[in-house]
Design an enzyme around this catalytic site. Sequence first.
Site, PDB file in Angstrom:
ATOM      1  N   SER A  88      10.723   2.387  -5.484  1.00  0.00           N
ATOM      2  CA  SER A  88       9.599   2.687  -6.365  1.00  0.00           C
ATOM      3  C   SER A  88       9.246   1.482  -7.236  1.00  0.00           C
ATOM      4  O   SER A  88       8.904   0.431  -6.721  1.00  0.00           O
ATOM      5  CB  SER A  88       9.909   3.929  -7.195  1.00  0.00           C
ATOM      6  OG  SER A  88       8.786   4.321  -7.934  1.00  0.00           O
ATOM      7  N   ASP A 107       2.057   1.521  -8.092  1.00  0.00           N
ATOM      8  CA  ASP A 107       3.374   0.901  -7.950  1.00  0.00           C
ATOM      9  C   ASP A 107       3.628   0.548  -6.478  1.00  0.00           C
ATOM     10  O   ASP A 107       2.817   0.881  -5.610  1.00  0.00           O
ATOM     11  CB  ASP A 107       4.461   1.798  -8.544  1.00  0.00           C
ATOM     12  CG  ASP A 107       4.648   3.116  -7.805  1.00  0.00           C
ATOM     13  OD1 ASP A 107       3.762   3.483  -7.021  1.00  0.00           O
ATOM     14  OD2 ASP A 107       5.672   3.787  -8.030  1.00  0.00           O
ATOM     15  N   ASP A 145       5.307   1.603  -3.903  1.00  0.00           N
ATOM     16  CA  ASP A 145       5.223   2.582  -2.809  1.00  0.00           C
ATOM     17  C   ASP A 145       4.046   3.543  -2.985  1.00  0.00           C
ATOM     18  O   ASP A 145       3.923   4.528  -2.266  1.00  0.00           O
ATOM     19  CB  ASP A 145       6.544   3.351  -2.648  1.00  0.00           C
ATOM     20  CG  ASP A 145       6.887   4.237  -3.830  1.00  0.00           C
ATOM     21  OD1 ASP A 145       6.596   3.829  -4.970  1.00  0.00           O
ATOM     22  OD2 ASP A 145       7.453   5.324  -3.630  1.00  0.00           O
ATOM     23  N   ASP A 156       3.046   5.839  -5.076  1.00  0.00           N
ATOM     24  CA  ASP A 156       3.096   7.259  -5.436  1.00  0.00           C
ATOM     25  C   ASP A 156       2.721   7.473  -6.904  1.00  0.00           C
ATOM     26  O   ASP A 156       2.477   8.597  -7.328  1.00  0.00           O
ATOM     27  CB  ASP A 156       4.452   7.899  -5.097  1.00  0.00           C
ATOM     28  CG  ASP A 156       5.629   7.280  -5.826  1.00  0.00           C
ATOM     29  OD1 ASP A 156       5.452   6.276  -6.538  1.00  0.00           O
ATOM     30  OD2 ASP A 156       6.755   7.813  -5.683  1.00  0.00           O
TER      31      ASP A 156
END
Length: 577
Positions: free
Chosen positions: A150, A303, A305, A307
């Site tokens: 993340s 961010d 990834d 999400d």
Amino acid sequence: MQLEQSTLTTINQWLNGNYDQDTKASIQNLLDSEAYTELTDSFYRSLEFGTGGLRGIMGAGSNRINKYTIGTATQGLANYLNKKYPGEKISVAIAHDSRNNSDYFAQITADVFSANGIHVYFFSALRPTPELSFAIRHLGCKSGVMLTASHNPKEYNGYKAYGNDGGQFTSPDDKMVMNEVAAITSIDEVKFGRIESNIELIGEEIDQLYLDQITALSVSPDAIKREHDLKIVYSPIHGTGITLVPKALTQFGFTNVTIVEEQSKPDGNFPTVVYPNPEEKEALTLALKKAEEIDADLVLATDPDADRVGIAVKNNDGEFVLLNGNQTGSLLINYILTAWEEKRKLTGNEYVVSTIVTTSLIKAICDAKNVAYFNTLTGFKWIGQVMTNLQGKKTFIAGGEESYGYLVGDLVRDKDAVISCAFIAEMTAFYKDKGSSLYQAMIDMYVTYGMYKEDLVSITKKGKTGAEEIKAMMEQFRNNPPAKLGGSEVVTLKDYELNKETNIKANSSKELGFPKSDVLQFITADGSIISARPSGTEPKIKFYCSVNTPLASAADFKDTEVKLAEKIKTIMEDLQA
């Protein structure tokens, strides 16, 4: 400093076991240079496969992310799947983000699954986490894995494991997977031998299905048509968002999207930021500079990834300000409920979900609009669990948590910055079409429902000693809760570890009815909520503070904000955080 015997035993297992020569050489170098602190942190325990998977610093060792800890996690997950679905054809989906080694770790994961007779749908290039969740459900997979850490610093990587509903594992399956991983006592039990015929590449065909279904969720296409040239600045912060967010915005009908070029290329070193975290103002520096240059209406940054998303808008003085996760989540849910209301789509069967450390403003909005509201533990997997439990019974509208993660519609079972970016842009167009700004819409929301202000203080405590200090801090709060915070008496103590809510005045208690979690909440007589919680993914203890008061008019906004900020400061001083 001497190494503890148990740590030394693990080091010797790695030096003498079936590990590659480079790994052994790096361990030997640390021994030769007497780097005992680093050796202790690398080997004092096995990196815990928690309820969400793995996350840690990359490197050699049992407490590090590497080929062997990733392989062990995958073997354990494969063992769980083969036991849970005996005789069935099992498939999994695998994706990875832009972090260093994420593609390599994704290949290792695919190798181990394939060697265990499991069919792998493998994204041929980096993709956002929420698209993996979508793919699991769309392809009928029993599980999925996302290789990501993340928003953690570049030294980290991680492994997020998903169930067949596209959400991260929850009880009892999370414990079953953890037990299977823990049961592997030797690296020799891990099957690394890739079976090519069990691996199938996927990519653009899933992208288009996902984007089409996101676009079908749009509530205000007419407002977008009229405001299609809304000036949007977008940064993927060197992550996976670049693959889909610009496409989603275009497909929604936005024609004036400016991408922050310096941060557009996926790069696991995140060269332009200290932390690739849209919660940090520093990560949006370049996006804000670009926004000022072109006089943008909206700034979006995702961010690595993709999400989570951070946003910035212009305040009433024309200055760009960052909205926090509570503000954005409340605005988004208020917008969607308002738009559904205007379209007469609310039937009384809809619901919204947020977490126990997220602003209570969301509940106030839902209550006012007669929409069912559910509260969950921290972590989007719990929101996903509510969605799965209510599938076919009620209609999920939206959900969110204070840590910048939101979801609209039930296409996925995780927070989704691709969907969120599209809807935040749509929301901005909706209010602009009405002659308002997003900032003014926020003030109007506070006048209607009351003004809520939140803050988060994180204290970092690294390594083995840090973990012990955090544990001691929680014990201290648990055994000696504060009597007053911010000048107001603490009237309720919620202990999610003990599943107990205590009314301090009445000296009575009842069960909370949540799964066990190491969270303490203090609720004061004036409605302030203060939560203490060790992070599950970082070496931190977090203190969440939420205060509120009625807001008589928009003219009182600035003064009221200052008063609430002072109150939070006093509470934090009282906690000595």
